[in-house]
Design a protein around this motif. Structure first.
Motif, mmCIF file in Angstrom:
data_model
loop_
_atom_site.group_PDB
_atom_site.id
_atom_site.type_symbol
_atom_site.label_atom_id
_atom_site.label_comp_id
_atom_site.label_asym_id
_atom_site.label_seq_id
_atom_site.Cartn_x
_atom_site.Cartn_y
_atom_site.Cartn_z
ATOM 1 N N SER A 42 98.045 -57.268 98.845
ATOM 2 C CA SER A 42 97.191 -57.810 97.777
ATOM 3 C C SER A 42 97.913 -58.866 96.969
ATOM 4 O O SER A 42 97.307 -59.841 96.524
ATOM 5 N N ILE A 43 99.232 -58.692 96.754
ATOM 6 C CA ILE A 43 99.976 -59.717 96.011
ATOM 7 C C ILE A 43 99.938 -61.043 96.758
ATOM 8 O O ILE A 43 99.698 -62.112 96.168
ATOM 9 N N THR A 44 100.131 -60.985 98.079
ATOM 10 C CA THR A 44 100.108 -62.211 98.873
ATOM 11 C C THR A 44 98.728 -62.859 98.820
ATOM 12 O O THR A 44 98.601 -64.073 98.603
ATOM 13 N N LEU A 45 97.697 -62.028 99.008
ATOM 14 C CA LEU A 45 96.326 -62.543 98.965
ATOM 15 C C LEU A 45 96.037 -63.214 97.628
ATOM 16 O O LEU A 45 95.490 -64.323 97.568
ATOM 17 N N ALA A 46 96.412 -62.523 96.553
ATOM 18 C CA ALA A 46 96.141 -63.050 95.210
ATOM 19 C C ALA A 46 96.903 -64.348 94.989
ATOM 20 O O ALA A 46 96.366 -65.303 94.409
ATOM 21 N N SER A 47 98.157 -64.403 95.454
ATOM 22 C CA SER A 47 98.965 -65.613 95.256
ATOM 23 C C SER A 47 98.324 -66.804 95.944
ATOM 24 O O SER A 47 98.205 -67.889 95.349
ATOM 25 N N ILE A 48 97.928 -66.593 97.205
ATOM 26 C CA ILE A 48 97.325 -67.714 97.947
ATOM 27 C C ILE A 48 96.043 -68.162 97.249
ATOM 28 O O ILE A 48 95.811 -69.358 97.017
ATOM 29 N N THR A 49 95.215 -67.187 96.850
ATOM 30 C CA THR A 49 93.954 -67.529 96.190
ATOM 31 C C THR A 49 94.215 -68.284 94.886
ATOM 32 O O THR A 49 93.549 -69.288 94.587
ATOM 33 N N ALA A 50 95.181 -67.793 94.125
ATOM 34 C CA ALA A 50 95.456 -68.412 92.821
ATOM 35 C C ALA A 50 95.881 -69.862 92.997
ATOM 36 O O ALA A 50 95.378 -70.757 92.297
ATOM 37 N N LEU A 51 96.812 -70.111 93.918
ATOM 38 C CA LEU A 51 97.298 -71.481 94.103
ATOM 39 C C LEU A 51 96.185 -72.387 94.605
ATOM 40 O O LEU A 51 96.031 -73.522 94.138
ATOM 41 N N ALA A 78 98.351 -64.150 89.324
ATOM 42 C CA ALA A 78 98.000 -63.493 90.587
ATOM 43 C C ALA A 78 98.718 -62.160 90.738
ATOM 44 O O ALA A 78 98.112 -61.142 91.092
ATOM 45 N N TRP A 79 100.019 -62.149 90.449
ATOM 46 C CA TRP A 79 100.802 -60.921 90.614
ATOM 47 C C TRP A 79 100.320 -59.836 89.657
ATOM 48 O O TRP A 79 100.179 -58.679 90.032
ATOM 49 N N LEU A 80 100.071 -60.231 88.402
ATOM 50 C CA LEU A 80 99.641 -59.236 87.412
ATOM 51 C C LEU A 80 98.280 -58.656 87.784
ATOM 52 O O LEU A 80 98.048 -57.445 87.656
ATOM 53 N N LEU A 81 97.396 -59.522 88.276
ATOM 54 C CA LEU A 81 96.074 -59.027 88.660
ATOM 55 C C LEU A 81 96.181 -58.119 89.877
ATOM 56 O O LEU A 81 95.578 -57.034 89.917
ATOM 57 N N ALA A 82 96.969 -58.542 90.866
ATOM 58 C CA ALA A 82 97.118 -57.731 92.082
ATOM 59 C C ALA A 82 97.644 -56.340 91.736
ATOM 60 O O ALA A 82 97.229 -55.341 92.329
ATOM 61 N N LEU A 83 98.534 -56.283 90.748
ATOM 62 C CA LEU A 83 99.097 -54.981 90.373
ATOM 63 C C LEU A 83 98.073 -54.114 89.631
ATOM 64 O O LEU A 83 98.285 -52.920 89.457
ATOM 65 N N SER A 84 96.967 -54.732 89.184
ATOM 66 C CA SER A 84 95.954 -53.965 88.461
ATOM 67 C C SER A 84 94.832 -53.480 89.364
ATOM 68 O O SER A 84 93.945 -52.760 88.929
ATOM 69 N N ILE A 85 94.851 -53.934 90.607
ATOM 70 C CA ILE A 85 93.764 -53.607 91.543
ATOM 71 C C ILE A 85 94.287 -52.574 92.549
ATOM 72 O O ILE A 85 95.450 -52.647 92.955
ATOM 73 N N VAL A 95 90.310 -61.610 96.113
ATOM 74 C CA VAL A 95 90.026 -63.043 96.107
ATOM 75 C C VAL A 95 89.058 -63.390 94.971
ATOM 76 O O VAL A 95 89.297 -64.326 94.194
ATOM 77 N N VAL A 96 87.991 -62.615 94.848
ATOM 78 C CA VAL A 96 86.999 -62.899 93.806
ATOM 79 C C VAL A 96 87.646 -62.782 92.410
ATOM 80 O O VAL A 96 87.492 -63.666 91.561
ATOM 81 N N GLY A 97 88.381 -61.712 92.218
ATOM 82 C CA GLY A 97 89.013 -61.488 90.903
ATOM 83 C C GLY A 97 89.989 -62.597 90.556
ATOM 84 O O GLY A 97 89.966 -63.143 89.440
#
Lengths: 342, 528
Positions: A42-51, A78-85, A95-97
């Motif tokens: 999820s961290i990787t997914l969030a990072s890619i989406t964020a960038l 991205a990292w903070l959100l991924a850690l909350s999901i 991705v949506v978040g």
């Protein structure tokens, strides 16, 4: 060579953000140790989406893309959100978040430095309101659920939603320790009985208390390297402890001990990494104390009396709204206007 | 050990001072040409009292102080006045100013000097002597010293000698204290005498142990200072901007100069150590301020301090220390608050501008020593600027108000208490040129206040004019009426009354009298 001063400290926004990201690593390492490597996905997914979202929004806004992508602020969100999901959440949830956090909560308000709300917490709030079911299936520490998925099976579930035959989502996941506590208190069980359940450890949930400890170590690093000041973490954790202690002393069968509150949910992460976001928190020290104490009060109220298992995100957002007012009324006295001579 | 206080914030930039303290102060040779500005001090420009073609002697008055805040200007050496016209000076505006061009005759021939014993003169006389000797503050602001000594009825408890020299690179005060401590102490005693101060505190940053020792030794050796045992050298912590007057006063006395007030309002006055030295030279030797110590450092082969005549072109001075080939500009002053001087033909003040009384240091710059500023990112409100601000301001808010042109709010957030030390810009991780924004906001506010003043004056003039026209009209009408009345009366008076008319008038008067009486009795006896 245009104007003074001609020298400056070798420091940058990118470095500050990077240090905060690095400070998350002990917590993440313990996360992986206790709950498996799914969080890294999820961290990787969030990072890619964020960038990607940041780049697209900057392009739409006619802003230079390079310097803002390199400032690391989108990555931190991205990292903070991924850690909350929940790590087992379907890929599109992350991705949506993340996209919402970056596009709406950050870029539409003017990008870096201009967002009144913590973007990661806005992303989290949107997800928990829109997809409450997906947001409550958390991975259990190893050995605590009926069946465990291999990493390959986890990946398959995250990206296709397909579980191995004969397994249901409920069989492989659990609610958070805070959620469980709340549900069982509604069933008229006492705190003591509930805490005897195997998912609880010494301070909070089994595994999750160790992750919180990891974030605490990272937070202490942030304090030591003066990236954050002590005001928000101390006032937040201190206030949460005091409020929880008062309730616990009055009625220990219905109100869990204060340390449990500190080491459950996102309290430690919030105290050091979320509430301390400079952009959306007060700039005065007195204001920081008020802001953090208010957030602690709201966190406790939402956790114990509200409709959500954890309250850090909503407490953060509600206190974010109050920041301009808090700052206005906590202006320190200027040199020569202190009114007292010593 | 004296109890020291501290001020909020401050920074520790690399000091880069040792490069220029390896050699003693050296006299710079006579240049081929001197350019002496008539406006080297705060206040009014001095009035030229020489003509083109005049031969002048070293120390001869060429500019007369003009106005209360003003100071004299002198010929730095003997020679001929070749021109009196507008020349470029080291001002950030890059605008020219009135200067005398002096071609030295090489003889360096002095005028007759009149040394005085300060104890045999009144304070007012000493003030006048300092004014005519062109003595101004040498710490950077060049404020006329005689004005700072006119304190009225205020009691000065503490005289502070500022030897902090907190800006990186600059060592001219350090070297002066090391080499000429005795004269500084004597100058300080003159200042103490003029202010009738109880104590003299020398604030010197603890990174200058040689200077501190030299001053202590000079105090012990000095007869006059010994007499009142009131001089004390105090090593203060090295922190920028510890040499800023208000911050230094705070450190030494614990007092804060109230916003908008002067140090004298709290019984303190502050002079730079080099100013004290100049005061001594001006009175005990009769020498006006003709030269000063200037640090040449940075990207040069041999950094050192020079005793330089006022008016020497800076490029000739830098040439003595040999600027290295990758030099891309010059800074007059320190790297925190200095003014950039550009190489020839670039916009802004150029390096050919003259050394003036305020010139304490010239730094040759290179891309390596002073890398070009990184592009600015938005403010993330990290408040590192708040942590270092010595005036307890909220720089991030002031920046926001300045860039959104909310000048009223900027003022409400104490913009004018900003001392422009640059500590906020130094630590800003977003590389925002914060001080530049504050300068912009301040100048905008000043310009608006000036415009408002002009508008107010214009309105007042207009209102007065309206009022005057109205009054003149009224007066005219009144005069006319009076004239008419007078004419009528004259007409009446011209015709004598007939006896019949006289009886008629007497009868009328008697009737009026009767009616009055009746009415009166009715009032007094209503029921009767």
């Amino acid at each position: 060579m245009f104007f003074s001063p001609f020298i400056s400290k070798p420091d940058s926004v990118a470095q500050i953000m990077l240090k905060v990201i690095l400070a998350l690593i002990p917590g993440i390492a313990l996360y992986v140790w206790y709950f498996g490597p799914a969080i890294l996905v999820s961290i990787t997914l969030a990072s890619i989406t964020a960038l990607a979202t940041e780049a697209a929004m900057l392009k739409l806004r006619n802003r230079p893309i390079g310097p803002f992508l390199k400032d690391n602020s989108a990555l931190l969100t991205a990292w903070l959100l991924a850690l909350s999901i929940p790590p087992l959440a379907p890929w599109w949830l992350v991705v949506v978040g993340t996209a919402f956090a970056i596009a709406i909560a950050k870029q539409l308000y003017g990008g870096l430095g201009n967002n009144p709300f913590n973007p990661a917490m806005v992303g989290y709030a949107v997800l928990i309101i829109s997809f409450p079911v997906h947001m409550t299936h958390w991975l259990a520490p190893q050995g605590l659920v009926l069946a465990e998925l291999s990493f390959a099976q986890q990946l398959q579930y995250i990206f296709s939603g397909v579980l191995p035959p004969s397994l249901t989502l409920d069989a492989i996941s659990m609610a958070t320790p805070l959620d469980t506590l709340k549900t069982h208190l509604h069933l008229e069980e006492s705190v003591q009985q509930i805490l005897n359940m195997p998912i609880y450890g010494h301070l909070g949930g089994q595994g999750s208390e160790m992750v919180a400890l990891g974030f605490l170590i990272g937070g202490l690093y942030l304090l030591a390297s003066r990236i954050i000041s002590w005001h928000i973490p101390v006032a937040y954790l201190g206030s949460l402890f005091i409020i929880a202690a008062i309730f616990h002393l009055v009625d220990p069968t219905h109100y869990v001990a204060p340390l449990f509150h500190l080491f459950s949910g996102a309290a430690i992460l919030g105290a050091f990494f979320i509430l301390t976001d400079p952009v959306s928190s007060p700039t005065t020290n007195k204001g920081r104390l008020i802001f953090a104490a208010g957030a602690a009060f709201l966190t406790y109220m939402i956790r114990v009396f509200g409709g959500f298992p954890d309250g850090v995100a909503f407490a953060t957002l509600l206190m974010n709204i109050s920041v301009p007012l808090i700052v206005l009324y906590t202006q320190p006295k200027v040199f020569g206007k202190k009114g007292k001579q010593s | 050990m004296r109890k020291l206080f501290h001020f909020h914030g401050g920074i520790h930039p690399p000091s880069n001072k040792t490069q220029s303290t390896q050699t003693a102060i050296t006299s710079a040779p006579l240049p081929t040409k001197l350019t002496i500005p008539f406006h080297q001090h705060a206040g009014e420009t001095a009035k030229p009292v020489v003509k083109v073609g005049d031969h002048v002697l070293k120390g001869q008055l060429i500019g007369m102080p003009d106005g209360f805040v003003s100071s004299a200007v002198h010929a730095s050496t003997s020679g001929t006045i070749a021109a009196i016209d507008m020349q470029l000076i080291a001002h950030p505006s890059g605008l020219p100013n009135l200067c005398a061009t002096l071609i030295p005759d090489g003889k360096d021939e002095w005028v007759t000097l009149n040394p005085v014993d300060y104890r045999s003169h009144s304070v007012a006389e000493l003030q006048q002597l300092l004014r005519m000797a062109g003595v101004v503050g040498l710490g950077g602001a060049a404020f006329p010293s005689d004005v700072k000594l006119r304190i009225g009825k205020q009691k000065i408890k503490t005289l502070i000698l500022n030897g902090a020299e907190c800006e990186p690179y600059i060592t001219c005060d350090d070297m002066l204290m090391r080499e000429r401590a005795a004269e500084i102490v004597q100058g300080a005693e003159i200042l103490r005498f003029m202010l009738d101060a109880d104590e003299v505190l020398y604030g010197v940053e603890d990174n200058k142990p040689e200077a501190i020792a030299a001053l202590q030794q000079a105090i012990t050796a000095s007869k006059s200072a010994q007499q009142n045992k009131s001089h004390e050298v105090i090593a203060i912590p090295t922190i920028y901007p510890g040499g800023s007057a208000k911050q230094l006063i705070r450190v030494l006395t614990g007092l804060e100069v109230p916003s908008g007030k002067l140090p004298t309002d709290i019984g303190v006055q502050c002079f730079n150590v080099a100013t004290a030295y100049t005061v001594h030279r001006a009175l005990a030797h009769g020498e006006p301020l003709l030269s000063r110590v200037v640090t040449i450092t940075g990207n040069v082969r041999k950094a050192q301090n020079y005793e330089v005549l006022i008016g020497v072109p800076i490029n000739e001075l830098v040439a003595l220390s040999v600027a290295l080939s990758d030099t891309n500009g010059y800074i007059m002053g320190g790297p925190m608050m200095g003014v950039p001087l550009h190489a020839m033909n670039a916009p802004g003040p150029a390096v050919q501008v003259p050394v003036v009384k305020a010139t304490n240091c010239v730094i040759a710059a290179s891309a390596k020593l002073f890398p070009p500023p990184q592009p600015a990112l938005p403010c993330i409100r990290c408040t590192r600027c708040v942590e270092v601000c010595p005036a307890d301001l909220q720089p991030q808010d002031l920046y926001w108000f300045a860039q959104s042109k909310e000048f009223g709010r900027a003022q409400a957030f104490s913009l004018f208490d900003c001392i422009e030390c640059g500590a906020c810009s130094y630590v800003c991780p977003s590389h925002i040129p914060l001080v530049q924004y504050y300068r912009f906001a301040k100048s905008e506010i000043r310009a608006r206040e000036y415009d408002k003043l002009l508008a107010d004056q214009a309105r007042e003039r207009h209102d007065y004019r309206e009022h005057r026209i109205e009054r003149e009209k009224r007066e005219k009408a009144e005069k006319l009426a009076a004239k008419e009345k007078a004419a009528q009366a004259a007409k009446l008076a011209a015709q004598p009354l007939t006896p019949q008319q006289q009886t008629e008038q007497a009868e009328l008067a008697a009737r009026r009298e009767h009616i009055r009486e009746v009415a009166q009795s009715a009032v007094e006896h209503p029921e009767g």
